[in-house]
Design an enzyme around this catalytic site. Structure first.
Site, mmCIF file in Angstrom:
data_model
loop_
_atom_site.group_PDB
_atom_site.id
_atom_site.type_symbol
_atom_site.label_atom_id
_atom_site.label_comp_id
_atom_site.label_asym_id
_atom_site.label_seq_id
_atom_site.Cartn_x
_atom_site.Cartn_y
_atom_site.Cartn_z
ATOM 1 N N ASP A 1 -10.540 2.897 -3.459
ATOM 2 C CA ASP A 1 -11.054 1.595 -3.007
ATOM 3 C C ASP A 1 -12.473 1.301 -3.494
ATOM 4 O O ASP A 1 -13.343 2.169 -3.483
ATOM 5 C CB ASP A 1 -11.086 1.546 -1.477
ATOM 6 C CG ASP A 1 -9.703 1.645 -0.900
ATOM 7 O OD1 ASP A 1 -8.725 1.717 -1.672
ATOM 8 O OD2 ASP A 1 -9.598 1.667 0.345
ATOM 9 N N ASP B 1 0.834 -1.202 0.000
ATOM 10 C CA ASP B 1 0.000 0.000 0.000
ATOM 11 C C ASP B 1 0.875 1.261 0.000
ATOM 12 O O ASP B 1 2.099 1.171 0.172
ATOM 13 C CB ASP B 1 -0.923 -0.042 1.234
ATOM 14 C CG ASP B 1 -2.275 0.613 0.966
ATOM 15 O OD1 ASP B 1 -2.356 1.455 0.053
ATOM 16 O OD2 ASP B 1 -3.241 0.293 1.682
HETATM 17 C C1 GLA Z 1 -6.072 1.359 1.374
HETATM 18 C C2 GLA Z 1 -6.124 0.366 0.228
HETATM 19 C C3 GLA Z 1 -7.185 -0.676 0.521
HETATM 20 C C4 GLA Z 1 -6.890 -1.375 1.835
HETATM 21 C C5 GLA Z 1 -6.765 -0.362 2.948
HETATM 22 C C6 GLA Z 1 -6.249 -0.997 4.230
HETATM 23 O O1 GLA Z 1 -7.218 2.128 1.461
HETATM 24 O O2 GLA Z 1 -6.369 1.025 -0.976
HETATM 25 O O3 GLA Z 1 -7.261 -1.607 -0.531
HETATM 26 O O4 GLA Z 1 -5.708 -2.118 1.692
HETATM 27 O O5 GLA Z 1 -5.860 0.692 2.608
HETATM 28 O O6 GLA Z 1 -6.063 -0.087 5.254
#
Ligand code: GLA
Length: 439
Positions: free
Chosen positions: A236, A175
Site C-alpha cells: 500500500d 482485495d
Molecule cells: C489492503 C489493500 C489496500 C486497502 C486495504 C483495506 O491493504 O492493499 O489498498 O484496500 O486493504 O483494508
C-alpha cells in the site's frame, strides 16, 4: 534553463533517420501482445477517486461525521467531482474501499452496506453518482474476510458479482486478504472475473492478485491480464516520499517483467495518487504526477477534494500530463537509466512522440542541472531528425526545436521532476524554425 547545441547532419543522424523509418514501419504492424481481459473496459488507465489512503477505515461517524466512511462522504465527493472540473478532465470513477459493509450478510447471503452509515444503501448511492455523470466503484475480498475484517467473498463470488451488478456498480476493487491458499487466491480472482462478466454489466475489475502471490510465488502476468483490468504489485502507498520512492524503485527493478504486459484493457497499478494530502512537498507531488503518467498508472486520487489546495488541484487537473497518462498508444514507460542520483524515465506516445521525466533524487542541496543528449532518448528516435520539446512540469513552456544530435540542459529541484514532451518534426519544420528564430 535549456540550451540547444546545433551540429551539422552527421553519419549518426543519417543512421537515426534509417532507424526512425524502421520504427514507423514496424511499430504499426505490432508485436504480439498479451491477450487482455475482453470486457472492453479500461482501454486507457482508470481515472477517479478511491477513499482508502486518506479516509481509511474510519467508521466513527458520531465523532467524525465528515471523514467517516458513509454515503455522505461519497455524495459530497461526487458532487465536487462533477462540479469542480474533475469529471471534465477525466476523473470518472468514485470508489468505495474497505469498511462499507455491515458485519453480516443478509438472510439471502448477500452483502449489505452498514445501515447506519449508508442508510440509503448502495443502489441509492450508485443512482446519485450516476446522476452526476460519474461511475461508482466498490470493494470486496477474494478470501474469507476483507483486510479490515468485514465479510469476504470466498464461496459467494456469483452472488456478490450479481449483487454489485444489481446495485449498478461500475468497478470492483478485489482485495486478497484472508485467503487460505495460493490455489484459492488464483481461482478466486479468476472466478470473480468470470462472475462479473456473466452479470452482463460493464464492471472494471481491479485486482491485487500479484501482490498477494509475492514473495513466495512468481505471478503469471499473462494470465493475470486475461482476468483483470488492473493489478496491484506492491504494498500500500502511504502519504510519504519514502513510499513514492519505494514504489518507483520496485517498478524500475521489475520493469522487464511488468512493463511489456501493460496495455489497453490491463494496467500495472502502483496504487493511489496522494497529491493534496500532508506528506509530500510540492516537488514530490510533481514527481508522483509525472511518474504515474509515465507508468500508465490508474489515476485514483485519495485526498479530500472538499478542501484541496489550488496548487494540488491544478497539478491533478493538468490536461497535458493527463494526456500522457491516457495516451492511446497504451504503452507503459520505463526507467531508461539512473546516474548520479538522477533517474531518467521515458514513455512512447502516439504519433512517435515521447514523454521524458528526469527525477532528481538527491535529498540534500539545491536544484541540480542535468544535461541529456537527445540521441539517447526514445531508442534513438524521439528527436529524429528534429523535435519540438515542451516542458509540462514543473512549468509549462515551449522549449523550442532541437536537432537529434543536440542536448538539453535541465535544472531540477531535490526530489522534483522535469516532465517533457518530445514531438518529432521534419527537417523542413526545423529549418523553418531556425530561419524564423533568426529573423
Ligand atoms: C489492503 C489493500 C489496500 C486497502 C486495504 C483495506 O491493504 O492493499 O489498498 O484496500 O486493504 O483494508
Amino acid at each position: 534553463m535549456m540550451t540547444a547545441m546545433v551540429r551539422p547532419v552527421s553519419r549518426v543522424l543519417r543512421l537515426g533517420c534509417v532507424l526512425a523509418f524502421c520504427f514507423q514501419v514496424l511499430v504499426p504492424c505490432g508485436l504480439p501482445g498479451a491477450w487482455g481481459l475482453d470486457n472492453g473496459l479500461a482501454m486507457t488507465p482508470t481515472m477517479g477517486w478511491l477513499h482508502w489512503e486518506r479516509f481509511m477505515c474510519n467508521v466513527n461517524c458520531q465523532e467524525e461525521p465528515d471523514s467517516c466512511i458513509s454515503e455522505k462522504l461519497f455524495q459530497q465527493i461526487a458532487e465536487i467531482m462533477a462540479s469542480d472540473g474533475w469529471k471534465d478532465v477525466g476523473y470518472e470513477y468514485i470508489c468505495i474501499d474497505d469498511c462499507w459493509m455491515a458485519p453480516e450478510r443478509d438472510s439471502e447471503g448477500r452483502l449489505q452496506a452498514d445501515p447506519k452509515r449508508f442508510p440509503g444503501g448502495i443502489r441509492h448511492l450508485a443512482d446519485y453518482v450516476h446522476s452526476k455523470g460519474l461511475k461508482l466503484g466498490i470493494y470486496a475480498d477474494v478470501g474469507n474476510k476483507t483486510c479490515a475484517g468485514f465479510p469476504g467473498s470466498f464461496g459467494y463470488y456469483d452472488i456478490d458479482a450479481q449483487t454489485f451488478a444489481d446495485w449498478g456498480v461500475d468497478l470492483l476493487k478485489f482485495d486478497g486478504c484472508y485467503c487460505d491458499s495460493i490455489q484459492h487466491l488464483a481461482e478466486g480472482y479468476k472466478q470473480m472475473s468470470l462472475a462479473l462478466n456473466r452479470t452482463g454489466r460493464s464492471i472494471v475489475y481491479s485486482c491485487e492478485w500479484p501482490l498477494y502471490m509475492r514473495p513466495i510465488f512468481k505471478p503469471n502476468y499473462t494470465e493475470i491480464r486475461e482476468y483483470c483490468n488492473h493489478w496491484r504489485n506492491f504494498p500500500d502507498i502511504y502519504d510519504s516520499w519514502e513510499s513514492i520512492r519505494n514504489t518507483l524503485d520496485w517498478t524500475s527493478s521489475n520493469q522487464k517483467i511488468i512493463v511489456p504486459v501493460a496495455g489497453p484493457g490491463g494496467w500495472n497499478d502502483p496504487d493511489m495518487l496522494v497529491i493534496g494530502n500532508f506528506g509530500l512537498s510540492r516537488d514530490q507531488q510533481i514527481t508522483q504526477m509525472a511518474l504515474w503518467a509515465i507508468m500508465a498508472a490508474p489515476l485514483l486520487m485519495s485526498n479530500d477534494l472538499r478542501s484541496i489546495s489550488p496548487e494540488a488541484k491544478a497539478l491533478l487537473q493538468d490536461k497535458d500530463v493527463i494526456a500522457i497518462n491516457q495516451d492511446r498508444l497504451g504503452k507503459q514507460g520505463y526507467q531508461l537509466r539512473k546516474e548520479d542520483n538522477f533517474e531518467i524515465w521515458e514513455r512512447p506516445l502516439l504519433n512517435l512522440a515521447w514523454a521524458v521525466a528526469i527525477v532528481n533524487l538527491k535529498e540534500i542541496g539545491g536544484p541540480r542541472s542535468y544535461t541529456i543528449n537527445l540521441t539517447s532518448l526514445g531508442r534513438g528516435l524521439a528527436c529524429n531528425p528534429n523535435c519540438l520539446i515542451t516542458e509540462l512540469l514543473p512549468e509549462k513552456r515551449k522549449l523550442g526545436f532541437y536537432e537529434w544530435t543536440s542536448s538539453l540542459k535541465t535544472q531540477i529541484n531535490p526530489t522534483g521532476t522535469v516532465l517533457l514532451r518530445l514531438e518529432r518534426t521534419s527537417s523542413a519544420q526545423f529549418s523553418y524554425s531556425v530561419v524564423s528564430d533568426s529573423l
